[in-house]
Design a protein around this motif. Sequence first.
Motif: not given
Length: 218
Positions: A64-73
């Motif tokens: 939920n945190e990384i999706v802001k920067f790396e939605p694909h992964i």
Amino acid sequence: MQSNRYNVFNNIHKGLRGMLFTVQQEVQQTDFNSTEAVPVIANLELALRYFDEHAEHEDNFVLNEIVKFEPHIAEELEAEHVTDHQLGETLREYIQAWKNAADKTEAGRQIFYAFNDFIAFNLYHMNKEETVLLQLLWKHFTDEEIIGMEQRILQTIAPEVLVAESRWMLRSLSIPEIIEWYMGMKHGAPAEVFMMFKGLAAEELPEIKMQQLETALA
């Protein structure tokens, strides 16, 4: 890999791997038509529960945190968590078949191969998180922010589960990793929590490793 950065996955993943390997050894040595299978099935069901909860924690507090920067992964790893859950559900179906069967040999065989699939997928998935995802966390977040994610996860884990998972980590980590973990607790955790974890270490570690830990902490 940047060895000086905080690896949020290392300890818990090693503990989970240790659990998988131990339970799998039990599964492949078990006569599923005998009473010795009962505690093995209970251990297998517990492992499935821990993996479900672990994936949920990663979804809620890391992806939920990384999706802001790396939605694909983020989407890719969330999809893998769905696959992981499906593999777990297949195992639960075979476990239920084992419980209902008169001759449990075939159900035991199905459990063995389904658990192999579950292990293989999770080993691949955890490696991916510790290489691809971890690099992206380091790219977008400070160590303090990553530790904050971990702390929010820890606050949601029931105390008895936290103790059980910590035992698996103590059985599965190298002594330098245990020392680093305990040094962090010594400086960051309440004294009573630290002393409780020292008690766990005394119960789980061989004498020589406990002596190394005590020396480092002193």
